[in-house]
Design a protein around this motif. Structure first.
Motif, PDB file in Angstrom:
ATOM      1  N   ALA A 131      47.147  47.807  49.163  1.00  0.00           N
ATOM      2  CA  ALA A 131      46.072  46.837  48.951  1.00  0.00           C
ATOM      3  C   ALA A 131      46.109  45.716  49.984  1.00  0.00           C
ATOM      4  O   ALA A 131      45.057  45.171  50.358  1.00  0.00           O
ATOM      5  CB  ALA A 131      46.170  46.255  47.538  1.00  0.00           C
ATOM      6  N   ARG A 132      47.304  45.356  50.447  1.00  0.00           N
ATOM      7  CA  ARG A 132      47.440  44.227  51.367  1.00  0.00           C
ATOM      8  C   ARG A 132      47.454  44.660  52.827  1.00  0.00           C
ATOM      9  O   ARG A 132      47.629  43.825  53.715  1.00  0.00           O
ATOM     10  CB  ARG A 132      48.729  43.454  51.055  1.00  0.00           C
ATOM     11  CG  ARG A 132      48.717  42.769  49.703  1.00  0.00           C
ATOM     12  CD  ARG A 132      50.089  42.213  49.369  1.00  0.00           C
ATOM     13  NE  ARG A 132      50.112  41.579  48.060  1.00  0.00           N
ATOM     14  CZ  ARG A 132      49.892  40.289  47.849  1.00  0.00           C
ATOM     15  NH1 ARG A 132      49.644  39.507  48.875  1.00  0.00           N
ATOM     16  NH2 ARG A 132      49.936  39.782  46.642  1.00  0.00           N
ATOM     17  N   SER A 133      47.314  45.950  53.093  1.00  0.00           N
ATOM     18  CA  SER A 133      47.356  46.450  54.471  1.00  0.00           C
ATOM     19  C   SER A 133      45.993  47.024  54.825  1.00  0.00           C
ATOM     20  O   SER A 133      45.822  48.227  54.945  1.00  0.00           O
ATOM     21  CB  SER A 133      48.461  47.508  54.623  1.00  0.00           C
ATOM     22  OG  SER A 133      49.708  46.959  54.252  1.00  0.00           O
ATOM     23  N   GLY A 134      45.055  46.143  55.000  1.00  0.00           N
ATOM     24  CA  GLY A 134      43.681  46.577  55.232  1.00  0.00           C
ATOM     25  C   GLY A 134      43.270  46.635  56.681  1.00  0.00           C
ATOM     26  O   GLY A 134      42.089  46.778  56.987  1.00  0.00           O
ATOM     27  N   ASP A 135      44.226  46.511  57.620  1.00  0.00           N
ATOM     28  CA  ASP A 135      43.862  46.487  59.033  1.00  0.00           C
ATOM     29  C   ASP A 135      43.907  47.856  59.692  1.00  0.00           C
ATOM     30  O   ASP A 135      43.683  47.982  60.887  1.00  0.00           O
ATOM     31  CB  ASP A 135      44.771  45.514  59.792  1.00  0.00           C
ATOM     32  CG  ASP A 135      46.246  45.767  59.537  1.00  0.00           C
ATOM     33  OD1 ASP A 135      46.560  46.826  58.955  1.00  0.00           O
ATOM     34  OD2 ASP A 135      47.067  44.912  59.901  1.00  0.00           O
TER      35      ASP A 135
END
Length: 232
Positions: A131-135
């Motif tokens: 969820a926190r690795s959207g790049d």
């Protein structure tokens, strides 16, 4: 990996399910050991990025990833938190660590095997990492035995639904049995013979294993242990 990518792999253990995060920490320990072999200039870059991303919370991960402390150097203990907040801080710290490791310069592939035995905290952490690795610089590959993930209440099924609710794309790739031709090539490569010479042996293996990749390799290992095949 051809673009200086990073690779981390961990495997969940059926008999160590009571140890939270074991496979995830195993994966990052192996990756950090790789990084420790880099030149000092590279380590300095990681040290600065970790300081910026984790700051005073570096010891939260240093306590469970001693390799991280070898990169950053010892730090004062992290600020104390109420028990209910410690889990969330740990998840944020791991997500920030992933943010440092997975970049355009060195994308990260995280492989986790035997997810059917994953503990609930590890699955929750995995959801947070995704969820926190959207790049787009992180690829998570998870493997599990579908015959052991039965029912909507299985923790892995719950984690998959959570990922879907967050709009995180999950691609499922069922792995079927190997064809006779694939087994033939596997045997030829294993025994270092032309594919034509492996055809009869491969057909026997297919009949005994139904093309199951795990059974095929285990059968070959057994034949080697029993002395039926040996390297000349």
């Amino acid at each position: 990996l051809a673009c200086r990518g990073l690779y981390a792999a961990g495997k969940f253990d059926q008999f160590n399910r009571g140890i939270p995060f074991a496979a995830v920490l195993q994966a990052f320990r192996g990756l950090l050991r790789q990084i420790l072999t880099e030149e000092e200039s590279v380590l300095r870059g990681y040290r600065e990025a970790l300081d910026a991303a984790l700051g005073a919370n570096l010891p939260v991960l240093g306590d469970v990833l001693p390799e991280l402390t070898l990169i950053t150097g010892p730090r004062p203990p992290a600020p104390a938190l109420p028990p209910g907040e410690m889990q969330h801080r740990f998840e944020r710290c791991v997500a920030n660590l992933v943010h440092v490791l997975a970049t355009a310069d060195h994308p990260l592939v995280l492989v986790l095997d035997d997810l059917q035995w994953a503990d609930v905290p590890s699955l929750q952490l995995l959801v947070q990492i995704c969820a926190r690795s959207g790049d787009g610089h992180l690829l998570v590959l998870g493997a599990y035995r579908d015959g052991e993930v039965v029912g909507a209440t299985h923790p892995l099924q719950i984690a998959r639904r959570d990922l879907a609710k967050r709009g995180i794309a999950v691609t499922e790739l069922p792995v079927g049995p190997l064809s006779a031709a694939h087994v033939q090539h596997l045997v030829a490569a294993t025994l270092r013979v032309p594919p034509g010479e492996a055809e009869e042996f491969a057909s026997v293996l297919c009949a005994r294993t139904a093309g199951n990749p795990f059974f095929v390799t285990q059968y070959l290992h057994r034949l080697h242990r029993d002395g039926a095949i040996a390297f000349d």
